[in-house]
Write a protein that holds these residues in place. Structure first.
Motif, mmCIF file in Angstrom:
data_model
loop_
_atom_site.group_PDB
_atom_site.id
_atom_site.type_symbol
_atom_site.label_atom_id
_atom_site.label_comp_id
_atom_site.label_asym_id
_atom_site.label_seq_id
_atom_site.Cartn_x
_atom_site.Cartn_y
_atom_site.Cartn_z
ATOM 1 N N LEU A 3 0.626 -1.390 0.044
ATOM 2 C CA LEU A 3 -0.322 0.168 -0.134
ATOM 3 C C LEU A 3 1.496 1.498 -0.270
ATOM 4 O O LEU A 3 0.786 2.408 -0.395
ATOM 5 C CB LEU A 3 -1.150 0.087 1.507
ATOM 6 C CG LEU A 3 -2.217 -0.777 1.202
ATOM 7 C CD1 LEU A 3 -3.077 -1.567 2.859
ATOM 8 C CD2 LEU A 3 -3.143 -0.850 -0.200
ATOM 9 N N TYR A 40 -4.784 -1.144 -5.159
ATOM 10 C CA TYR A 40 -5.125 -0.196 -3.936
ATOM 11 C C TYR A 40 -6.480 -1.195 -2.743
ATOM 12 O O TYR A 40 -6.749 -1.430 -2.209
ATOM 13 C CB TYR A 40 -5.890 0.867 -3.404
ATOM 14 C CG TYR A 40 -4.853 1.932 -3.450
ATOM 15 C CD1 TYR A 40 -3.931 2.198 -2.624
ATOM 16 C CD2 TYR A 40 -5.004 3.601 -3.559
ATOM 17 C CE1 TYR A 40 -2.976 3.330 -2.416
ATOM 18 C CE2 TYR A 40 -3.728 4.576 -3.955
ATOM 19 C CZ TYR A 40 -2.851 4.346 -2.759
ATOM 20 O OH TYR A 40 -1.901 4.920 -3.274
ATOM 21 N N SER A 41 -7.145 -1.557 -4.057
ATOM 22 C CA SER A 41 -8.812 -2.133 -3.589
ATOM 23 C C SER A 41 -8.515 -3.705 -3.389
ATOM 24 O O SER A 41 -8.714 -4.384 -1.921
ATOM 25 C CB SER A 41 -9.815 -2.169 -4.818
ATOM 26 O OG SER A 41 -10.834 -2.822 -4.306
ATOM 27 N N ASN A 43 -5.872 -4.921 -2.396
ATOM 28 C CA ASN A 43 -4.455 -5.177 -0.995
ATOM 29 C C ASN A 43 -5.148 -4.317 0.374
ATOM 30 O O ASN A 43 -5.075 -5.096 0.994
ATOM 31 C CB ASN A 43 -3.218 -3.614 -1.579
ATOM 32 C CG ASN A 43 -2.068 -4.708 -2.396
ATOM 33 O OD1 ASN A 43 -1.637 -5.576 -2.111
ATOM 34 N ND2 ASN A 43 -2.399 -4.311 -3.074
ATOM 35 N N ILE A 44 -5.169 -3.883 0.485
ATOM 36 C CA ILE A 44 -6.867 -2.947 1.618
ATOM 37 C C ILE A 44 -7.677 -4.194 1.611
ATOM 38 O O ILE A 44 -7.337 -4.564 2.867
ATOM 39 C CB ILE A 44 -7.457 -1.627 0.652
ATOM 40 C CG1 ILE A 44 -6.611 -0.915 0.961
ATOM 41 C CG2 ILE A 44 -8.585 -1.617 2.231
ATOM 42 C CD1 ILE A 44 -7.048 0.495 -0.252
ATOM 43 N N GLN A 45 -8.515 -4.992 0.705
ATOM 44 C CA GLN A 45 -9.299 -6.006 0.979
ATOM 45 C C GLN A 45 -8.513 -6.923 2.050
ATOM 46 O O GLN A 45 -8.628 -7.540 3.110
ATOM 47 C CB GLN A 45 -9.700 -6.520 0.583
ATOM 48 C CG GLN A 45 -11.607 -5.554 -0.496
ATOM 49 C CD GLN A 45 -12.291 -5.746 -1.409
ATOM 50 O OE1 GLN A 45 -11.653 -6.798 -1.719
ATOM 51 N NE2 GLN A 45 -13.199 -5.491 -1.591
ATOM 52 N N VAL A 48 -7.386 -6.062 4.717
ATOM 53 C CA VAL A 48 -8.331 -5.886 6.389
ATOM 54 C C VAL A 48 -8.394 -7.115 6.804
ATOM 55 O O VAL A 48 -8.995 -7.144 8.190
ATOM 56 C CB VAL A 48 -9.761 -4.921 5.632
ATOM 57 C CG1 VAL A 48 -10.801 -5.262 6.367
ATOM 58 C CG2 VAL A 48 -9.430 -3.712 5.738
ATOM 59 N N THR A 64 -14.177 -1.687 1.952
ATOM 60 C CA THR A 64 -13.571 -1.587 0.782
ATOM 61 C C THR A 64 -14.334 -0.198 -0.391
ATOM 62 O O THR A 64 -14.535 0.788 -0.508
ATOM 63 C CB THR A 64 -13.201 -1.820 0.357
ATOM 64 O OG1 THR A 64 -12.451 -3.003 1.522
ATOM 65 C CG2 THR A 64 -11.929 -1.562 -0.747
ATOM 66 N N LEU A 98 -1.604 8.577 3.226
ATOM 67 C CA LEU A 98 -1.033 7.055 3.719
ATOM 68 C C LEU A 98 -0.509 7.062 3.921
ATOM 69 O O LEU A 98 -0.035 5.756 5.003
ATOM 70 C CB LEU A 98 -2.495 6.767 2.184
ATOM 71 C CG LEU A 98 -2.342 4.523 2.217
ATOM 72 C CD1 LEU A 98 -2.757 4.272 2.918
ATOM 73 C CD2 LEU A 98 -2.446 4.442 0.641
#
Length: 149
Positions: A3, A40-41, A43-45, A48, A64, A98
């Protein structure tokens, strides 16, 4: 880490869009921003899902997409009030913020176990759960999951 690495093309893309003098600067900037957003999408999921407790994992991972939609709506709103280059300039602090915020967090406990850093994995799970919580069973589950891969 991924990220934080995505913040660089995101920042560069917004700077190019905000300061574009020709079509190519605009297109390259939009490409970089799109590349970062596409990274991002997932990787963030994943992040988390790996740091949350099982009982909260589903709804937190599902946030997300609505949060990204709210961000797009916010930019459409800002874009309707400001010139396009000023609206793009408003986005430049976001990747910086971020990267700064993520630098204070540990990586995923799953990642630490995967690369053999058990002490860091214990520290990470304590940071995400609190030092007063009992995390032994969760650490054991993570170890078993990583060994199974």
């Amino acid at each position: 880490v991924s990220l934080m690495m995505l913040a660089l093309p995101d920042l560069l893309g917004w700077i190019l869009v905000a300061s574009s003098q020709n079509l190519w600067m605009m297109l390259i900037g939009r490409f970089l921003v799109g590349f970062a957003a596409a990274g991002y999408s997932p990787n963030i999921q994943i992040f988390v899902a790996e740091i949350t407790q099982a009982k909260h994992r589903g709804w937190l991972s599902a946030l997300t997409v609505p949060i990204m939609a709210i961000g797009v709506l916010l930019m459409y709103t800002i874009g309707s009030w400001l010139p396009w280059h000023a609206a793009a300039a408003c986005c430049t602090p976001v990747p910086c913020l971020l990267a700064i915020c993520l630098s204070f967090f540990y990586d995923s406990p799953y990642w630490y176990f995967h690369i053999g850093k058990e002490k860091s994995a214990h520290s990470a799970i304590e940071q995400f759960r609190g030092s007063d919580s009992n995390v032994v069973s969760e650490i054991f589950q993570i170890q078993e999951h990583v060994r199974g891969d």
